[in-house]
Design a protein around this motif. Sequence first.
Motif, PDB file in Angstrom:
ATOM      1  N   MET A  86       8.224  -1.048   5.828  1.00  0.00           N
ATOM      2  CA  MET A  86       6.973  -0.890   5.095  1.00  0.00           C
ATOM      3  C   MET A  86       7.280  -0.974   3.598  1.00  0.00           C
ATOM      4  SD  MET A  86       4.105   2.188   5.169  1.00  0.00           S
ATOM      5  CE  MET A  86       5.276   3.370   5.679  1.00  0.00           C
ATOM      6  N   ASP A  87       6.410  -1.629   2.893  1.00  0.00           N
ATOM      7  CA  ASP A  87       6.544  -1.772   1.454  1.00  0.00           C
ATOM      8  C   ASP A  87       6.595  -0.399   0.785  1.00  0.00           C
ATOM      9  OD1 ASP A  87       4.860  -2.042  -1.282  1.00  0.00           O
ATOM     10  OD2 ASP A  87       6.053  -3.841  -0.911  1.00  0.00           O
ATOM     11  N   GLU A  88       7.458  -0.275  -0.215  1.00  0.00           N
ATOM     12  CA  GLU A  88       7.615   1.008  -0.916  1.00  0.00           C
ATOM     13  C   GLU A  88       6.318   1.494  -1.556  1.00  0.00           C
ATOM     14  OE1 GLU A  88      10.675   2.066  -3.905  1.00  0.00           O
ATOM     15  OE2 GLU A  88      11.993   0.861  -2.619  1.00  0.00           O
ATOM     16  N   ARG A  89       5.547   0.575  -2.102  1.00  0.00           N
ATOM     17  CA  ARG A  89       4.290   0.966  -2.745  1.00  0.00           C
ATOM     18  C   ARG A  89       3.292   1.519  -1.719  1.00  0.00           C
ATOM     19  NH1 ARG A  89       2.247  -3.893  -6.160  1.00  0.00           N
ATOM     20  NH2 ARG A  89       0.519  -2.464  -6.492  1.00  0.00           N
ATOM     21  N   ILE A  90       3.242   0.894  -0.558  1.00  0.00           N
ATOM     22  CA  ILE A  90       2.342   1.376   0.493  1.00  0.00           C
ATOM     23  C   ILE A  90       2.806   2.735   0.988  1.00  0.00           C
ATOM     24  CG2 ILE A  90       1.465   0.949   2.822  1.00  0.00           C
ATOM     25  CD1 ILE A  90       1.648  -2.071   2.168  1.00  0.00           C
ATOM     26  N   GLN A  91       4.115   2.889   1.165  1.00  0.00           N
ATOM     27  CA  GLN A  91       4.665   4.172   1.612  1.00  0.00           C
ATOM     28  C   GLN A  91       4.367   5.272   0.597  1.00  0.00           C
ATOM     29  OE1 GLN A  91       8.880   4.108   2.358  1.00  0.00           O
ATOM     30  NE2 GLN A  91       8.785   5.964   3.594  1.00  0.00           N
ATOM     31  N   SER A  92       4.536   4.980  -0.665  1.00  0.00           N
ATOM     32  CA  SER A  92       4.246   5.944  -1.722  1.00  0.00           C
ATOM     33  C   SER A  92       2.763   6.301  -1.746  1.00  0.00           C
ATOM     34  CB  SER A  92       4.676   5.364  -3.073  1.00  0.00           C
ATOM     35  OG  SER A  92       4.293   6.210  -4.121  1.00  0.00           O
ATOM     36  N   LEU A  93       1.931   5.307  -1.579  1.00  0.00           N
ATOM     37  CA  LEU A  93       0.487   5.533  -1.562  1.00  0.00           C
ATOM     38  C   LEU A  93       0.089   6.387  -0.362  1.00  0.00           C
ATOM     39  CD1 LEU A  93      -2.195   4.912  -2.963  1.00  0.00           C
ATOM     40  CD2 LEU A  93      -2.366   2.890  -1.520  1.00  0.00           C
ATOM     41  N   THR A  94       0.698   6.143   0.778  1.00  0.00           N
ATOM     42  CA  THR A  94       0.409   6.927   1.982  1.00  0.00           C
ATOM     43  C   THR A  94       0.767   8.391   1.763  1.00  0.00           C
ATOM     44  OG1 THR A  94       0.747   4.998   3.390  1.00  0.00           O
ATOM     45  CG2 THR A  94       0.862   7.144   4.458  1.00  0.00           C
ATOM     46  N   VAL A  95       1.891   8.653   1.124  1.00  0.00           N
ATOM     47  CA  VAL A  95       2.294  10.030   0.812  1.00  0.00           C
ATOM     48  C   VAL A  95       1.300  10.660  -0.162  1.00  0.00           C
ATOM     49  CG1 VAL A  95       4.078  11.433  -0.321  1.00  0.00           C
ATOM     50  CG2 VAL A  95       4.733   9.661   1.317  1.00  0.00           C
ATOM     51  N   SER A  96       0.875   9.901  -1.147  1.00  0.00           N
ATOM     52  CA  SER A  96      -0.114  10.377  -2.113  1.00  0.00           C
ATOM     53  C   SER A  96      -1.428  10.723  -1.428  1.00  0.00           C
ATOM     54  CB  SER A  96      -0.331   9.323  -3.191  1.00  0.00           C
ATOM     55  OG  SER A  96      -1.356   9.694  -4.068  1.00  0.00           O
ATOM     56  N   ARG A 128     -10.255  10.920  -6.169  1.00  0.00           N
ATOM     57  CA  ARG A 128      -8.862  10.453  -6.083  1.00  0.00           C
ATOM     58  C   ARG A 128      -8.629   9.673  -4.787  1.00  0.00           C
ATOM     59  NH1 ARG A 128      -7.571  15.861  -6.980  1.00  0.00           N
ATOM     60  NH2 ARG A 128      -6.143  15.847  -5.201  1.00  0.00           N
ATOM     61  N   LEU A 129      -9.229  10.140  -3.689  1.00  0.00           N
ATOM     62  CA  LEU A 129      -9.077   9.444  -2.413  1.00  0.00           C
ATOM     63  C   LEU A 129      -9.684   8.047  -2.486  1.00  0.00           C
ATOM     64  CD1 LEU A 129      -8.217   9.417   0.569  1.00  0.00           C
ATOM     65  CD2 LEU A 129     -10.474  10.382   1.111  1.00  0.00           C
ATOM     66  N   TYR A 130     -10.867   7.928  -3.056  1.00  0.00           N
ATOM     67  CA  TYR A 130     -11.510   6.618  -3.157  1.00  0.00           C
ATOM     68  C   TYR A 130     -10.674   5.659  -4.009  1.00  0.00           C
ATOM     69  CZ  TYR A 130     -15.568   9.040  -1.199  1.00  0.00           C
ATOM     70  OH  TYR A 130     -16.407   9.774  -0.410  1.00  0.00           O
ATOM     71  N   ALA A 131     -10.099   6.158  -5.088  1.00  0.00           N
ATOM     72  CA  ALA A 131      -9.241   5.313  -5.923  1.00  0.00           C
ATOM     73  C   ALA A 131      -8.008   4.866  -5.137  1.00  0.00           C
ATOM     74  CB  ALA A 131      -8.833   6.067  -7.189  1.00  0.00           C
ATOM     75  N   ALA A 132      -7.422   5.782  -4.382  1.00  0.00           N
ATOM     76  CA  ALA A 132      -6.249   5.442  -3.569  1.00  0.00           C
ATOM     77  C   ALA A 132      -6.617   4.452  -2.464  1.00  0.00           C
ATOM     78  CB  ALA A 132      -5.637   6.712  -2.978  1.00  0.00           C
ATOM     79  N   GLU A 149      -6.408  -0.950  -0.122  1.00  0.00           N
ATOM     80  CA  GLU A 149      -7.051  -2.189   0.324  1.00  0.00           C
ATOM     81  C   GLU A 149      -6.417  -3.400  -0.355  1.00  0.00           C
ATOM     82  OE1 GLU A 149      -9.470  -5.577   0.616  1.00  0.00           O
ATOM     83  OE2 GLU A 149      -9.437  -4.475  -1.274  1.00  0.00           O
ATOM     84  N   LEU A 150      -6.128  -3.278  -1.636  1.00  0.00           N
ATOM     85  CA  LEU A 150      -5.500  -4.385  -2.360  1.00  0.00           C
ATOM     86  C   LEU A 150      -4.082  -4.656  -1.857  1.00  0.00           C
ATOM     87  CD1 LEU A 150      -6.667  -3.588  -6.003  1.00  0.00           C
ATOM     88  CD2 LEU A 150      -7.514  -5.399  -4.500  1.00  0.00           C
ATOM     89  N   LEU A 151      -3.347  -3.583  -1.547  1.00  0.00           N
ATOM     90  CA  LEU A 151      -1.965  -3.726  -1.108  1.00  0.00           C
ATOM     91  C   LEU A 151      -1.837  -4.310   0.299  1.00  0.00           C
ATOM     92  CD1 LEU A 151      -0.353  -0.412  -2.424  1.00  0.00           C
ATOM     93  CD2 LEU A 151       0.048  -2.731  -3.275  1.00  0.00           C
ATOM     94  N   ILE A 152      -2.782  -3.973   1.163  1.00  0.00           N
ATOM     95  CA  ILE A 152      -2.636  -4.390   2.564  1.00  0.00           C
ATOM     96  C   ILE A 152      -3.635  -5.463   2.975  1.00  0.00           C
ATOM     97  CG2 ILE A 152      -1.597  -2.206   3.254  1.00  0.00           C
ATOM     98  CD1 ILE A 152      -4.218  -1.311   4.363  1.00  0.00           C
ATOM     99  N   ARG A 153      -4.278  -6.044   2.021  1.00  0.00           N
ATOM    100  CA  ARG A 153      -5.318  -7.051   2.289  1.00  0.00           C
ATOM    101  C   ARG A 153      -4.835  -8.148   3.234  1.00  0.00           C
ATOM    102  NH1 ARG A 153      -8.115  -8.948  -2.865  1.00  0.00           N
ATOM    103  NH2 ARG A 153      -9.305  -7.075  -2.437  1.00  0.00           N
ATOM    104  N   GLU A 154      -3.638  -8.640   3.042  1.00  0.00           N
ATOM    105  CA  GLU A 154      -3.124  -9.758   3.835  1.00  0.00           C
ATOM    106  C   GLU A 154      -2.227  -9.311   4.994  1.00  0.00           C
ATOM    107  OE1 GLU A 154      -4.271 -12.796   3.298  1.00  0.00           O
ATOM    108  OE2 GLU A 154      -5.447 -11.993   1.643  1.00  0.00           O
TER     109      GLU A 154
END
Length: 103
Positions: free
Chosen positions: A1-11, A35-39, A44-49
């Motif tokens: 899993m991409d590091e950014r997605i993993q970090s976002l999931t933890v957030s 904060r949840l809506y922003a995350a 959505e942008l990170l996992i769009r594809e």
Amino acid sequence: MDERIQSLTVSIQGIVTDIMGPLRRKSINEPAFARLYAAMEEAELLIREEQQIDRQLAAQLFQVYSQLVTQSGYVYDKSLFVPHIGKMQGMIRKIFGSTLQNV
């Protein structure tokens, strides 16, 4: 899993914790929902594809949405809950794909 997605999931997990306590007391933590809506927008942008979506992320979003619906059933004045139910539903559809809108 991409590091950014993993970090976002933890957030998001931390934000969900901030939401769930008040929600179980039939209260809405507006700053946490913001904060949840922003995350969720970022997710959505990170996992769009992506063809697959992190199970933990999906579970967290479903937990908040289902608790919103459940707790709204216990209050007389649903006006605090309805906007968040609609927004969560729309954002979840956006994250998981527009095909859900045809179900």
